[in-house]
Design a protein around this motif. Sequence first.
Motif, PDB file in Angstrom:
ATOM      1  N   ASN A 194      72.606  22.209  17.011  1.00  0.00           N
ATOM      2  CA  ASN A 194      72.032  22.762  18.245  1.00  0.00           C
ATOM      3  C   ASN A 194      71.547  24.201  18.136  1.00  0.00           C
ATOM      4  O   ASN A 194      70.650  24.600  18.881  1.00  0.00           O
ATOM      5  CB  ASN A 194      73.068  22.683  19.373  1.00  0.00           C
ATOM      6  N   ARG A 195      72.124  24.999  17.241  1.00  0.00           N
ATOM      7  CA  ARG A 195      71.797  26.429  17.197  1.00  0.00           C
ATOM      8  C   ARG A 195      70.540  26.644  16.362  1.00  0.00           C
ATOM      9  O   ARG A 195      70.580  26.684  15.130  1.00  0.00           O
ATOM     10  CB  ARG A 195      72.990  27.219  16.663  1.00  0.00           C
ATOM     11  N   LEU A 196      69.417  26.802  17.050  1.00  0.00           N
ATOM     12  CA  LEU A 196      68.107  26.755  16.405  1.00  0.00           C
ATOM     13  C   LEU A 196      67.860  27.908  15.456  1.00  0.00           C
ATOM     14  O   LEU A 196      67.093  27.774  14.499  1.00  0.00           O
ATOM     15  CB  LEU A 196      67.007  26.717  17.473  1.00  0.00           C
ATOM     16  N   GLU A 197      68.454  29.064  15.700  1.00  0.00           N
ATOM     17  CA  GLU A 197      68.191  30.226  14.853  1.00  0.00           C
ATOM     18  C   GLU A 197      69.257  30.441  13.777  1.00  0.00           C
ATOM     19  O   GLU A 197      69.164  31.392  13.001  1.00  0.00           O
ATOM     20  CB  GLU A 197      68.094  31.494  15.729  1.00  0.00           C
ATOM     21  N   ASP A 198      70.245  29.576  13.727  1.00  0.00           N
ATOM     22  CA  ASP A 198      71.354  29.747  12.783  1.00  0.00           C
ATOM     23  C   ASP A 198      71.108  28.907  11.532  1.00  0.00           C
ATOM     24  O   ASP A 198      71.611  27.786  11.407  1.00  0.00           O
ATOM     25  CB  ASP A 198      72.666  29.347  13.462  1.00  0.00           C
ATOM     26  N   GLN A 199      70.330  29.437  10.600  1.00  0.00           N
ATOM     27  CA  GLN A 199      70.007  28.693   9.395  1.00  0.00           C
ATOM     28  C   GLN A 199      71.219  28.527   8.482  1.00  0.00           C
ATOM     29  O   GLN A 199      71.360  27.501   7.802  1.00  0.00           O
ATOM     30  CB  GLN A 199      68.864  29.382   8.648  1.00  0.00           C
TER      31      GLN A 199
END
Length: 270
Positions: A184-189
Motif C-alpha cells: 500500500n505504501r506507494l513511496e516506500d520502495q
Amino acid sequence: MAADLRLCRSLLFLPASNPRAIEKARGLAADMIFLDLEDAVKPADKASARAAAVAAAADGFGGRPVAIRVNKIGDPWHDEDIAAVSASAADVMIVPKVDSAGEVAAITGRSAKPVLAMIETAAGVLDAHRIAPHTAGLIAGTNDLAADLGIPPGAGRAGLLHALQAVVLAARAAGVAAFDGVYNRLEDQDGLAAECREGRAFGFDGKTLIHPNQIEAANRLFGPSPDELDTARRLIAAATGGAERFEGRMIESMHVEQARWLLARARAEG
C-alpha cells in the motif's frame, strides 16, 4: 490460455473507469494487466467501466495477458460482469472474495474463462485447497484478509503468515499460479522490495501492484537474479545423476529440475 501465468512477476491493477491509466499501461513493463470493476470503481461508474474494460481487452496490451476483476458474488453488478467478461477478449476473469469451492465452481460453470480467485477472508483461506483446483491461480487479497482477521492497520504481515502460506500450498497442490497481495505504501520502495523478497521466499510467483512505480521492483525481485542463473547453469553442467556434492552442498535431481525451471523462466521473461 496461451500465457503461463506462473511466469508473471508483476500484475498491475487499473481502474477500468480511468481511460488515461489504461492507455498509459500499454507502455508499461507489467507482465499482466488487471482491469478492475470492483473496489476501484464508484457505483455510479460500474456500467461504463464494464464497457471500457471489454473495449480495452479487445485492443490488447501488446500481447501480455489481461484480466478483468468482476464485482463480488452478491453485488448487483456481478451477473452482468460475468456475462460481459465471458464474452470479452480478456484472458482471465478475477473473482474477488471467494469463500468456498462452491462459489468459484458456480462461476466456472457459467463461463469458460480461466479464473483467478482472490482469497480475502478467513473462510477462503480455510477452503483454499478446495478452491484452487477450479482456478488458474490464487491471489492473496491481503488488505481485506487482514481486516477480516482483525489485524490492526500498520501491524505488518506477521499475523498473515499462516494464511499466505496456505494460499501457496493450495495453489501448488493444484498445480496453479499463486500471487502475493498488494503493497500500500506507494513511496516506500525499500518496504516494497522487502515484501517482494519475502513473497518470493514464501513461494509466490509474482506480486499484485497498485501503481506503475512498483513494477520494476516486482520484475527484478520475483525473477531470477544473474547470480542465481549462473549457479543454475553450473549446477546443471556439474550434475551427473543421483545425490552428489556441488559447491559445498548436496544436490540431487530435484535441484537440477529447479535450476532448469529458473533458466526457462529467464528465457520466457527475455
